[in-house]
Each structure stands twice: as C-alpha cells, then as structure tokens.
Design a protein around this motif. Structure first.
Motif, PDB file in Angstrom:
ATOM      1  N   LEU A 136       0.698  -1.354  -0.190  1.00 52.97           N
ATOM      2  CA  LEU A 136      -0.025  -0.117   0.146  1.00 52.97           C
ATOM      3  C   LEU A 136       0.984   1.484   0.066  1.00 52.97           C
ATOM      4  CD1 LEU A 136      -2.700   1.272   0.172  1.00 52.97           C
ATOM      5  CD2 LEU A 136      -2.694   0.879   2.587  1.00 52.97           C
ATOM      6  N   ALA A 137       2.023   1.172   0.780  1.00 53.15           N
ATOM      7  CA  ALA A 137       2.909   2.450   0.735  1.00 53.15           C
ATOM      8  C   ALA A 137       3.538   2.657  -0.345  1.00 53.15           C
ATOM      9  CB  ALA A 137       4.076   2.022   1.813  1.00 53.15           C
ATOM     10  N   LEU A 138       3.823   1.427  -1.365  1.00 50.28           N
ATOM     11  CA  LEU A 138       4.295   1.716  -2.626  1.00 50.28           C
ATOM     12  C   LEU A 138       3.316   2.155  -3.372  1.00 50.28           C
ATOM     13  CD1 LEU A 138       6.527  -1.504  -2.564  1.00 50.28           C
ATOM     14  CD2 LEU A 138       7.267   0.889  -2.374  1.00 50.28           C
ATOM     15  N   CYS A 139       2.272   1.698  -3.559  1.00 52.36           N
ATOM     16  CA  CYS A 139       1.207   2.262  -4.173  1.00 52.36           C
ATOM     17  C   CYS A 139       0.976   3.731  -4.030  1.00 52.36           C
ATOM     18  CB  CYS A 139       0.010   1.542  -3.877  1.00 52.36           C
ATOM     19  SG  CYS A 139      -0.405  -0.121  -4.588  1.00 52.36           S
ATOM     20  N   ILE A 140       1.054   4.316  -2.958  1.00 51.90           N
ATOM     21  CA  ILE A 140       0.876   5.735  -2.678  1.00 51.90           C
ATOM     22  C   ILE A 140       2.146   6.630  -3.248  1.00 51.90           C
ATOM     23  CG2 ILE A 140       1.196   7.386  -0.888  1.00 51.90           C
ATOM     24  CD1 ILE A 140      -1.719   6.039  -1.100  1.00 51.90           C
ATOM     25  N   ASP A 141       3.305   5.700  -3.143  1.00 48.43           N
ATOM     26  CA  ASP A 141       4.505   6.440  -3.625  1.00 48.43           C
ATOM     27  C   ASP A 141       4.319   6.613  -5.379  1.00 48.43           C
ATOM     28  OD1 ASP A 141       5.809   6.476  -1.339  1.00 48.43           O
ATOM     29  OD2 ASP A 141       6.906   4.783  -1.719  1.00 48.43           O
ATOM     30  N   ARG A 142       3.927   5.331  -5.982  1.00 49.56           N
ATOM     31  CA  ARG A 142       3.510   5.318  -7.355  1.00 49.56           C
ATOM     32  C   ARG A 142       2.465   6.394  -7.684  1.00 49.56           C
ATOM     33  NH1 ARG A 142       1.623  -0.518  -8.072  1.00 49.56           N
ATOM     34  NH2 ARG A 142       0.463   0.489  -9.827  1.00 49.56           N
ATOM     35  N   VAL A 143       1.602   6.699  -6.929  1.00 49.13           N
ATOM     36  CA  VAL A 143       0.625   7.952  -7.284  1.00 49.13           C
ATOM     37  C   VAL A 143       1.361   9.251  -7.283  1.00 49.13           C
ATOM     38  CG1 VAL A 143      -1.292   9.174  -6.297  1.00 49.13           C
ATOM     39  CG2 VAL A 143      -1.409   6.479  -6.394  1.00 49.13           C
ATOM     40  N   ASN A 144       2.216   9.251  -6.259  1.00 50.37           N
ATOM     41  CA  ASN A 144       2.887  10.733  -6.150  1.00 50.37           C
ATOM     42  C   ASN A 144       3.863  10.793  -7.452  1.00 50.37           C
ATOM     43  OD1 ASN A 144       1.718  11.593  -4.018  1.00 50.37           O
ATOM     44  ND2 ASN A 144       2.993  10.344  -2.472  1.00 50.37           N
ATOM     45  N   VAL A 145       4.514   9.865  -7.849  1.00 44.40           N
ATOM     46  CA  VAL A 145       5.299   9.740  -8.799  1.00 44.40           C
ATOM     47  C   VAL A 145       4.601  10.087 -10.160  1.00 44.40           C
ATOM     48  CG1 VAL A 145       6.995   8.296 -10.354  1.00 44.40           C
ATOM     49  CG2 VAL A 145       7.094   8.086  -8.034  1.00 44.40           C
ATOM     50  N   MET A 146       3.407   9.455 -10.403  1.00 43.73           N
ATOM     51  CA  MET A 146       2.595   9.772 -11.630  1.00 43.73           C
ATOM     52  C   MET A 146       2.230  11.119 -11.438  1.00 43.73           C
ATOM     53  SD  MET A 146       2.363   7.581 -13.812  1.00 43.73           S
ATOM     54  CE  MET A 146       1.135   7.657 -14.846  1.00 43.73           C
ATOM     55  N   GLU A 147       1.902  11.701 -10.478  1.00 44.27           N
ATOM     56  CA  GLU A 147       1.651  13.201 -10.516  1.00 44.27           C
ATOM     57  C   GLU A 147       2.700  13.865 -10.853  1.00 44.27           C
ATOM     58  OE1 GLU A 147      -0.101  16.565  -7.304  1.00 44.27           O
ATOM     59  OE2 GLU A 147      -0.503  14.395  -6.722  1.00 44.27           O
ATOM     60  N   GLU A 148       3.817  13.793 -10.403  1.00 41.58           N
ATOM     61  CA  GLU A 148       5.210  14.465 -10.859  1.00 41.58           C
ATOM     62  C   GLU A 148       5.329  14.341 -12.145  1.00 41.58           C
ATOM     63  OE1 GLU A 148       9.592  15.367  -9.524  1.00 41.58           O
ATOM     64  OE2 GLU A 148       8.521  14.030  -8.302  1.00 41.58           O
ATOM     65  N   LEU A 149       5.083  13.141 -12.605  1.00 41.84           N
ATOM     66  CA  LEU A 149       5.600  12.820 -14.162  1.00 41.84           C
ATOM     67  C   LEU A 149       4.367  13.420 -14.916  1.00 41.84           C
ATOM     68  CD1 LEU A 149       6.956  11.066 -16.201  1.00 41.84           C
ATOM     69  CD2 LEU A 149       5.200   9.165 -15.872  1.00 41.84           C
ATOM     70  N   THR A 150       3.342  13.637 -14.457  1.00 43.88           N
ATOM     71  CA  THR A 150       2.311  14.352 -15.311  1.00 43.88           C
ATOM     72  C   THR A 150       2.773  15.811 -15.343  1.00 43.88           C
ATOM     73  OG1 THR A 150       0.475  13.017 -14.376  1.00 43.88           O
ATOM     74  CG2 THR A 150      -0.287  15.135 -15.482  1.00 43.88           C
ATOM     75  N   LYS A 151       3.110  16.326 -14.292  1.00 46.85           N
ATOM     76  CA  LYS A 151       3.757  17.696 -14.254  1.00 46.85           C
ATOM     77  C   LYS A 151       4.868  17.991 -15.109  1.00 46.85           C
ATOM     78  CE  LYS A 151       1.681  19.104  -9.810  1.00 46.85           C
ATOM     79  NZ  LYS A 151       1.869  19.929  -8.799  1.00 46.85           N
ATOM     80  N   VAL A 152       5.479  17.099 -15.229  1.00 43.55           N
ATOM     81  CA  VAL A 152       6.909  17.003 -16.124  1.00 43.55           C
ATOM     82  C   VAL A 152       6.364  17.033 -17.775  1.00 43.55           C
ATOM     83  CG1 VAL A 152       9.027  15.807 -16.531  1.00 43.55           C
ATOM     84  CG2 VAL A 152       8.397  16.254 -14.211  1.00 43.55           C
ATOM     85  N   GLN A 153       5.471  16.098 -17.807  1.00 45.74           N
ATOM     86  CA  GLN A 153       4.732  16.091 -19.170  1.00 45.74           C
ATOM     87  C   GLN A 153       4.332  17.396 -19.615  1.00 45.74           C
ATOM     88  OE1 GLN A 153       2.410  12.687 -18.844  1.00 45.74           O
ATOM     89  NE2 GLN A 153       3.958  11.319 -19.539  1.00 45.74           N
ATOM     90  N   LYS A 154       3.649  18.136 -18.841  1.00 50.08           N
ATOM     91  CA  LYS A 154       2.958  19.359 -19.083  1.00 50.08           C
ATOM     92  C   LYS A 154       4.074  20.393 -19.452  1.00 50.08           C
ATOM     93  CE  LYS A 154      -1.290  18.771 -16.729  1.00 50.08           C
ATOM     94  NZ  LYS A 154      -2.297  19.177 -15.807  1.00 50.08           N
ATOM     95  N   GLU A 155       4.897  20.262 -18.554  1.00 50.10           N
ATOM     96  CA  GLU A 155       6.209  21.208 -18.676  1.00 50.10           C
ATOM     97  C   GLU A 155       6.989  20.845 -19.991  1.00 50.10           C
ATOM     98  OE1 GLU A 155      10.331  22.816 -16.715  1.00 50.10           O
ATOM     99  OE2 GLU A 155       9.206  21.415 -15.735  1.00 50.10           O
ATOM    100  N   PHE A 156       7.043  20.103 -20.430  1.00 51.85           N
ATOM    101  CA  PHE A 156       7.810  19.438 -21.477  1.00 51.85           C
ATOM    102  C   PHE A 156       6.891  19.800 -22.741  1.00 51.85           C
ATOM    103  CE2 PHE A 156       8.422  16.345 -25.278  1.00 51.85           C
ATOM    104  CZ  PHE A 156       9.686  16.560 -25.379  1.00 51.85           C
TER     105      PHE A 156
END
Length: 174
Positions: A136-156
């Motif tokens: 469950l903790a790893l799933c939460i970390d994955r959600v946070n990584v995906m959110e950051e990835l989404t922001k990086v994609q928008k910046e790109f």
C-alpha cells in the motif's frame, strides 16, 4: 537584425537544453515508477503466499472470507488512511498535492484485528499483513510519482510549444 538572430538562437538553445533536462527527468520518473511497481508486485505476491501458508497450516476455515466485514458485523476502524498534503515544489514554487498514508490506530487496535485469527495468531498472517501494508505504501509512492510525471509532461509540452514558436519566428539570413 544580427542581434535579433543571436538572441533567438540563444533563446532556442536555452529552450532545447531545458527540454533535454525535462526529458531526462521524465525518463527518471518512468524508471522510478516501474521500480516501485515491481517492488509492489513482490510484496503483494509474498502477502498472498503467506496467507495461503497460514491457511494450509491452520486449516481452510482459519483464514477465509468469514473474517471479512459484512453489513451485519461491527464496524472496523481502518489501520491506515489515505490523506492529502499541499506542498511547495522547491524548484518551481507551484502547489502540488501529495498523497500520504496516515496511521490512525493504536497498537491495541492492531493487535485486536490480528487476534481474530486466534489468541496465538499465525506468524504468516502478521507477515502477510506487513507485506500488504508495504505494498500500500508503494502504491501511494507510485501515485505521487505519476503526479510528478504528469507535471513534467505538461512542462515538456509547454517547452516544446515555445521551441516551435521560436523556430517558426526565426527568419534565416540570406
């Protein structure tokens, strides 16, 4: 006109460098997401194997869906809950929502839940519980990584748009 040419080429070079850095960050985040997914799969598989082991050792009725809450059973208090936190990105000064796990229960409540399997609960059940909690903790970390990835994609995409405008507005000298 030559001064304009130098400014636009410098600006184009800067945008291209930023694009490179953003793309590298995007690849790092994708790798981190894959690594977290693989670790989560390992913990989930190990949790299910431990439950199967407990069921084999203790008998098929000791670990079964009978212990799952139903409409008629007393309410359970969650061991952990998912919460949200507003943080400032130290790089960009933009608000970002982070998903967090919050431990909401006392150790007495945790022991009460595990004792449903008997006074001497099988160690396999405790190990399985720990594996599922880590997953469950790893799933939460994955959600946070995906959110950051989404922001990086928008910046790109934004930088790509700026680059295209600079190329379009760049008039080569004859």
């Amino acid at each position: 006109m030559d001064l304009n040419h130098d400014q636009s080429s410098t600006s184009l070079d800067e945008v291209c460098e930023k694009l490179d850095l953003v793309l590298i960050r995007q690849l790092e985040l994708i790798q981190e997401y894959v690594d977290l997914s693989l670790k989560g799969e390992v913990h989930q598989k190990e949790g299910y194997l431990q439950l199967a082991k407990a069921r084999y050792v203790e008998g098929p009725n000791s670990v079964s869906k009978v212990y799952l809450p139903t409409e008629d059973s007393e309410e359970y208090e969650a061991l952990v809950t998912v919460g949200f936190s507003e943080n400032k990105d130290h790089d960009k000064e933009t608000n970002c929502t982070r998903v967090l796990l919050e431990d909401k229960t006392s150790s007495e409540h945790k022991n009460k839940l595990i004792r449903q399997f008997g006074i001497l609960s099988p160690p396999c059940v405790k190990i399985a519980q720990n594996n599922f909690r880590q997953n469950l903790a790893l799933c939460i970390d994955r959600v946070n990584v995906m959110e950051e990835l989404t922001k990086v994609q928008k910046e790109f995409q934004s930088l790509q748009h700026v680059k295209n405008l600079l190329i379009k507005n760049h008039i080569p000298e004859p």
